[in-house]
Enzyme design. Structure first.
Site, PDB file in Angstrom:
ATOM      1  N   ALA A  66       0.512   4.164  -1.355  1.00 45.16           N
ATOM      2  CA  ALA A  66      -0.088   5.401  -1.253  1.00 45.16           C
ATOM      3  C   ALA A  66      -0.388   5.835   0.159  1.00 45.16           C
ATOM      4  O   ALA A  66      -0.085   6.845   0.807  1.00 45.16           O
ATOM      5  CB  ALA A  66      -1.153   5.640  -1.995  1.00 45.16           C
ATOM      6  N   ASP A  67      -0.866   4.725   0.810  1.00 41.15           N
ATOM      7  CA  ASP A  67      -0.998   4.997   2.286  1.00 41.15           C
ATOM      8  C   ASP A  67       0.272   5.199   2.967  1.00 41.15           C
ATOM      9  O   ASP A  67       0.311   5.958   4.072  1.00 41.15           O
ATOM     10  CB  ASP A  67      -1.487   3.466   2.955  1.00 41.15           C
ATOM     11  N   TYR A  68       1.350   4.419   2.757  1.00 36.02           N
ATOM     12  CA  TYR A  68       2.795   4.835   3.747  1.00 36.02           C
ATOM     13  C   TYR A  68       3.248   6.179   3.220  1.00 36.02           C
ATOM     14  O   TYR A  68       3.578   6.773   4.116  1.00 36.02           O
ATOM     15  CB  TYR A  68       3.640   3.802   3.316  1.00 36.02           C
ATOM     16  N   GLY A 100       1.158   8.453   5.244  1.00 37.22           N
ATOM     17  CA  GLY A 100       1.619   8.184   6.609  1.00 37.22           C
ATOM     18  C   GLY A 100       2.891   9.136   6.867  1.00 37.22           C
ATOM     19  O   GLY A 100       2.971   9.992   7.783  1.00 37.22           O
ATOM     20  N   ALA A 120       0.764  -1.195  -0.110  1.00 34.43           N
ATOM     21  CA  ALA A 120      -0.067  -0.014  -0.040  1.00 34.43           C
ATOM     22  C   ALA A 120       0.837   1.148   0.038  1.00 34.43           C
ATOM     23  O   ALA A 120       0.989   2.202   1.000  1.00 34.43           O
ATOM     24  CB  ALA A 120      -0.974   0.183   1.019  1.00 34.43           C
TER      25      ALA A 120
END
Ligand SMILES: CC(C)(COP(=O)(O)OP(=O)(O)OC[C@H]1O[C@@H](n2cnc3c(N)ncnc32)[C@H](O)[C@@H]1OP(=O)(O)O)[C@@H](O)C(=O)NCCC(=O)NCCS
Length: 394
Positions: free
Chosen positions: A166-168, A171, A164
């Site tokens: 884009a999530d990291y 973050g 993932a």
């Protein structure tokens, strides 16, 4: 002393982006209180891969955090939360835009509880715009960012990354924004801020070349297995022993080093500048392909290292576990955990010289800090805690 000692963060986010950002703050000593739905917890706890029904990623994602339970649907839950807000520096949340307001926990209410609170919002599309209220997850939002369109081979459908990304990246941006807001509030004596992080804009922010390309030339960057149009040679080349090596000459000096490694000083007068190489890339790409194919990877690596040409074979996780550089940097650490006895996870990063950060414990059991936080921090009695628990509020 830890870099973030004395900073208290309420991590009310779920899944990856917000919680992972909060986890980085916890690695460097912030007290991160992870607020989770009673009985169920963060849905990440149930996300695979699983071992004996337990997520093998939770010990790393939840590390250094204090898990408490609290249901925002209840008035008493909200009241408790506002008590926590009054004693905290930062809230990291990733509910859909409007959800906190729906629960009566909008910014005005949070600010009333603590005028200094910094609130970091992570959402699919950001806090504003026509899509602000939509649900978002990293992989679709990476598609929205434009990156997926460019990833893969031109003759095949686009591919998403194997994790993932884009999530990291969101973050990381949550951490950057939170740290800037803390600095501005505490060192500059500025106003406490909201930080607005979407899942797509962290990637979009990196698409500088492609934005300018479309703006100035009207050219849409199409799929190509390597960044195209900026460097030559560039690519994945196969060695004699069937390994893949990446070589990229992003700068002219690196190309000079490659000429040295390949014993091709004759290339320099014509190809010293990137624009000349890019105008006529085929002879160079063909020669590099043949040169790499004539050697084993170890021979190639030795030759490139000697001349200062950056090169790497394409590592699998097995290669990483066996590599001396990863070992010397202690990049993989084994952490005791209740579920599996111990589990390996990435070390704290970045590396700070004076306050390097540490992993104090693996992801905790759901609600295992209820007594410490509600009892010690908020002063609730055992009877009050028992009643809150009985009524499903915590
Ligand atoms: C992840 C996402 C798609 C989930 O959507 P959703 O299930 O519709 O959830 P919402 O954002 O509206 O949040 C409400 C839900 O949070 C859940 N929840 C989690 N922790 C809770 C808590 N402590 N108390 C109460 N509800 C909680 C409940 O299930 C609640 O649903 P309900 O009110 O219908 O019971 C959505 O939150 C989202 O788009 N977030 C922003 C983008 C993002 O960060 N995605 C994850 C990236 S890794």
């Amino acid at each position: 002393m830890d870099a973030l000692e004395g900073v208290r963060v309420l991590d009310i986010a779920t899944v990856i982006a917000g919680p992972w950002g909060a986890g980085i703050l916890a690695d460097f000593g912030a007290e991160v209180i992870k607020v989770e739905m009673p009985g169920r917890g963060d849905s990440f706890r149930a996300m695979g891969p699983l071992k004996d029904g337990v997520s093998i990623r939770w010990p790393s994602m939840g590390r250094n955090k204090k898990s408490i339970t609290l249901d925002f649907h209840y008035e008493e839950g909200k009241k408790l939360f506002l008590e926590l807000v009054s004693k905290s520096d930062v809230i990291i949340e990733n509910f859909r835009t409007g959800t906190l307001e729906k629960w009566g926990l909008g910014m005005d209410v949070l600010r009333k509880a603590n005028p200094d609170i910094i609130v970091t919002h992570v959402t699919g599309y950001g806090q504003t715009g026509p899509y602000a209220h939509l649900a978002g997850l990293g992989t679709p939002l990476q598609a929205f960012s434009g990156m997926t369109y460019m990833t893969g081979y031109p003759d095949r459908p686009p591919v998403s990354p194997p994790f993932a990304l884009a999530d990291y990246i969101a973050g990381l941006n949550a951490v950057i924004g939170t740290m800037m807001a803390l600095y501005h509030r505490d060192s500059m004596k500025g106003k406490p801020q909201e930080v607005d992080v979407s899942l797509y804009e962290g990637i979009f922010r990196m698409e500088e070349a492609m934005i300018a390309q479309y703006d100035l030339f009207g050219t849409v960057r199409e799929r190509s297995p390597m960044p195209s149009g900026a460097s030559c040679p560039i690519g994945t080349f196969e060695t004699k022993d069937s390994r893949y090596a990446i070589i990229v000459c992003s700068t002219n000096p690196v190309f000079e080093h490659l000429c040295d490694a390949m014993q091709r000083p004759d290339w320099l007068p014509k190809y010293a500048k990137a624009k000349d190489r890019l105008a006529d890339p085929k002879p160079i790409m063909d020669a590099v392909t043949a040169w790499v194919a004539s050697m084993t990877y170890d021979e190639l690596k030795k030759c490139c290292d000697k001349s200062g040409v950056p090169v790497s074979s394409i590592y699998s996780m097995k290669d990483i576990f066996e590599d001396p550089q990863y070992a010397a940097r202690n990049d993989i650490v084994e952490v005791p955990c209740e579920e599996f006895g111990s589990v390996k996870m990435p070390a704290v990063f970045p590396v700070l010289s004076e306050t390097p950060g540490k992993i104090k414990w693996a992801g905790p059991k759901l609600g295992s800090y209820n007594n410490e936080i509600y009892g010690n921090l908020l002063g609730k009695t055992e009877e009050e805690l028992a009643a809150l628990q009985k009524n499903g509020i915590i």
